[in-house]
Design a protein around this motif. Structure first.
Motif: not given
Lengths: 379, 373
Positions: A47, A50-52, A72-73, A77, A81, A85, B260-261, B266-267, B269
């Protein structure tokens, strides 16, 4: 695709250090596995990449660029999950397309990419369905497709196969590996399952209490464990560990007393040992053998009693008792002794590992030419 | 049979289970559980579980040998189910269902306090009178529509906004539970008490509301004495009072969304607006539907705050010049100011039918747009 470098990463939750000064270098196109028991910090490390989660110390470079502070965006990457997810209110198509549209990719290109990835993962017929109507394996493919369609620099996978049944898991393992070869992608893969780590990773990092204990190829990890934790964590059934004492230590040779026998071990470097030192002797279940030794490699260790037998078909795992110590022996399924029977137990002294009993750190591994002899004979 | 058998909580739970057993198995409670049918259904399975539990914990249940006549144990079992619910049944029957049925009957009479024997049968004349513009019922519908039309969307938006501010993931905000309590507190305060406070706030000369308007250089408003502003003033009071309940519902809904969703989005974007629109809102749709329906019911029935804030001249509230006379207020005025009980009952029935109809429509329309996981 890009190289991933983690340098001195630190992350705490309250007073607990989840990740403690971890360094890891994953080459471009490499499949790296973070392996460890639950709570060892492997998911936190993922994580962080990922930047979370936010790094406290250290830095993370992706393709040479420091992304430690990036959102994260902006890291480019993609993550798969543990529980997929997937967005339950969207169809499979929308699930895959959602992230692409967010990146302002044109409508026709989005459709093209989704269809291409769906075809590659054989989920084209599912594009109109919602995740709730899919099986576990299908959802897993959709989650993978979503990650792949993004064409990211790095794939992060958080125990993606742990929710699947055993059969499907082995199929998906092979499939992921094939996919990795085809895409040439850099992957950071988290698992607590050592079979996954051994079969899939080209590099395995074993974590314990937030620290990397050993980083190496699966073969390294298996055959040259850095300490008794790695030795007992990797391998199923795990390595047998017996307590013993160093009787004599010389360059290139060490004599260890264990039970009623002594082992004369040859090796290149026993510099970590000293006479009188307490050691833990590690031997893999496949390096033990029942019955009188009939080849030049094995030596008789003593008589043991069979306590439990676990037939697997192609092999049988026997739990035996040798002078109060419980040992596990992996053997072929023919002519097995019965419960309670007393049988001779032989060992391959050339495959013995030694660990410092106080620190657990490996002090050397035996090589060809090691022998076992009754107490006193080696002196 | 030991008398104190249901003093233990476990005994009561078993009674509930026995009742449930009849209910789920699709049997009316008085039906005899005679010959055991071999049909396997969830109901039967549950029945077996119930039977097993009852058998183990209490005493043999069920049927006399031969399975035809009601055995003593069957009577016992039935009584053991009925007796505990009897007090609630009596109270509800006396004060809710009985009066409700009575109101329907009253609507067909020129009701006299002396009872039905002294009342003159009116037939459908009251129902015809409802539609007569002179009666005031039709105008009250307009006021109600205005009130409900503003209150429902405003409550949904406001409650959602507050819930987003007070949700779990903003845990780092200090005093989160304090703010949650602040939002919920008006809901559990008596409406007359809060209405009195709001009357002060809306006082044309000394009230806070006009002071605030003056502060931003806006002209002062007559509030409760203005036909334009009286209903909005009541809405502000009702909104402030009711919104806490909906916030709690939305908070519960928000806590169900897997983190998680959001992380996956967010990942990918996806921006906050799109996350809210495409993930949060769909997840909250069942809660939103519930909030819409509950707010509709509550708004259609609002009486206390209107009565307390707009009462005074003429009695019964709803002023000035009927501008806050919703159907519920109108019903009160007809029945308890003008003493037309029969016609009041008719208005009550009409209001009930209206609410029921509206809720059914909302559910029909809403369920199609609602996403249940």
């Amino acid at each position: 695709m890009a190289r991933l470098q983690i340098e001195g990463a630190v992350k705490s939750f309250g007073s607990t250090r989840a990740v403690d000064r971890v360094d890891l270098d994953v080459a471009d196109g490499e499949f790296a596995v973070l392996l460890g028991p639950s709570g060892c910090g492997k998911t936190t490390l993922l994580r962080l990449v990922a930047g979370l989660e936010q790094l406290e110390q250290g830095r993370i470079l992706l393709g040479g660029r420091d992304v430690s502070q990036a959102a994260p965006a902006d890291r480019d990457v993609a993550m798969v999950f543990q529980r997929y997810a997937l967005y339950p209110n969207m169809t499979v198509f929308e699930n895959i397309a959602f992230g692409l549209r967010a990146r302002k990719i044109g409508k026709s290109e989005v459709a093209q990419r989704v269809e291409r990835v769906a075809a590659a993962l054989e989920i084209s017929q599912l594009l109109g369905r919602r995740p709730g109507t899919l099986s576990g394996g299908q959802r897993q493919r959709v989650a993978l497709a979503r990650a792949i369609s993004r064409e990211p620099k790095l794939f992060l996978m958080d125990e993606p196969l742990s929710s699947l049944d055993t059969k499907l898991r082995s199929t998906m393992r092979a499939e992921l590996k094939r996919l990795h070869h085809r895409l040439g992608a850099t992957v950071l893969y988290v698992t607590h399952d050592q079979v996954e780590a051994m079969t899939m990773g080209s590099k395995v990092a074993v974590l314990r209490d937030g620290r990397t204990v050993q980083v190496g190829s699966p073969s390294d990890i298996y055959h040259r464990p850095a300490d008794d934790f790695v030795a007992s964590f990797v391998g199923s059934p795990p390595m047998n560990l017996l307590d013993g004492t160093v009787v004599r230590a010389e360059p290139g040779m060490v004599v260890v007393g264990v039970g009623s026998a002594s082992l004369t071990l040859c090796g290149t470097d026993w510099s970590g040992t000293a006479s009188g030192m307490g050691v833990r002797i590690g031997v893999r279940p496949e390096d033990l053998r029942l019955g009188p030794p009939h080849d030049s490699r094995h030596r008789l260790l003593g008589d043991c009693t069979v306590e439990v037998s676990e037939p697997m078909g192609h092999e049988t795992v026997l739990h035996v008792n040798l002078g109060g110590d419980s040992l596990v022996v992996r053997t072929s399924s023919d002519g097995l002794p019965e419960y309670g029977e007393k049988v001779p137990l032989a060992i391959d002294p050339a495959r013995v590992h030694l660990f410092d009993v106080s620190t657990g750190v490996a002090v050397g591994a035996a090589t060809e030419g090691s022998v076992l002899s009754p107490v006193g004979a080696a002196r | 049979m030991p008398r104190g058998r249901f003093r233990e909580p476990r005994g009561q739970a078993l009674v509930a289970l026995c009742l449930l057993r009849h209910y789920v198995a699709g049997q009316a409670v008085p039906d005899l559980p005679t010959s055991g049918s071999p049909v396997v259904s969830p109901g039967n399975v549950l029945a077996n579980v119930g039977e097993l539990a009852a058998t183990n914990a209490l005493e043999p249940v069920g049927v006399a040998p031969g399975g035809r006549t009601p055995s003593r144990s069957w009577w016992r079992e039935t009584a053991s189910g009925v007796v505990p619910v009897l007090p609630a049944l009596v109270v509800l029957g006396t004060f809710v269902y009985g009066p409700a049925v009575l109101v329907v009957a009253m609507s067909f009479f020129h009701w006299n306090l002396a009872g039905f024997s002294q009342s003159q049968f009116a037939g459908l004349s009251h129902y015809r009178a409802l539609l007569n513009p002179v009666s005031g019922f039709v105008p009250s519908l307009g006021v109600t529509a205005y009130y409900v039309g503003v209150m429902v969307p405003a409550t949904v938006v406001m409650a959602l906004l507050l819930a987003m501010l007070l949700r779990d993931s903003t845990k780092r905000v200090r005093g989160l539970s304090f703010f949650r309590a602040v939002v919920f507190l008006p809901y559990v305060t008596p409406s007359i008490a809060t209405a009195v406070i709001w009357v002060f706030i809306f006082d044309p000369q000394f009230g806070l509301a006009n002071a605030a308007l003056r502060l931003v250089h806006l002209p002062a408003v007559g509030w409760l004495s203005s036909t334009h502003w009286a209903l909005p003033a009541v809405m502000i009071d009702s909104m402030w009072k009711q919104v806490g309940f909906s916030v709690v519902l939305f908070l519960a809904g928000l806590s169900r969304i897997p983190t998680e969703l959001m992380e996956a989005a967010r990942l990918d974007g996806v921006g906050p607006t799109a996350i809210f629109r495409r993930i949060v809102l769909p997840y909250l749709s069942p809660v939103t539907l519930a909030v819409v329906m509950l707010t509709t019911i509550a708004s259609m029935q609002t009486f206390g705050s209107i009565y307390a804030m707009t009462g005074g001249q003429g009695g019964g509230g709803g002023g000035p010049i009927g501008s806050t006379t919703t159907t519920a207020v109108y019903l009160y005025k007809v029945a308890f100011v003008d003493f037309h009980y029969g016609f009041g009952a008719t208005v009550a029935v009409a209001l009930f039918v209206l609410i029921l109809g509206l809720i059914l429509v909302q559910r029909r329309v809403g369920e199609r747009r609602t996403f249940y996981r």
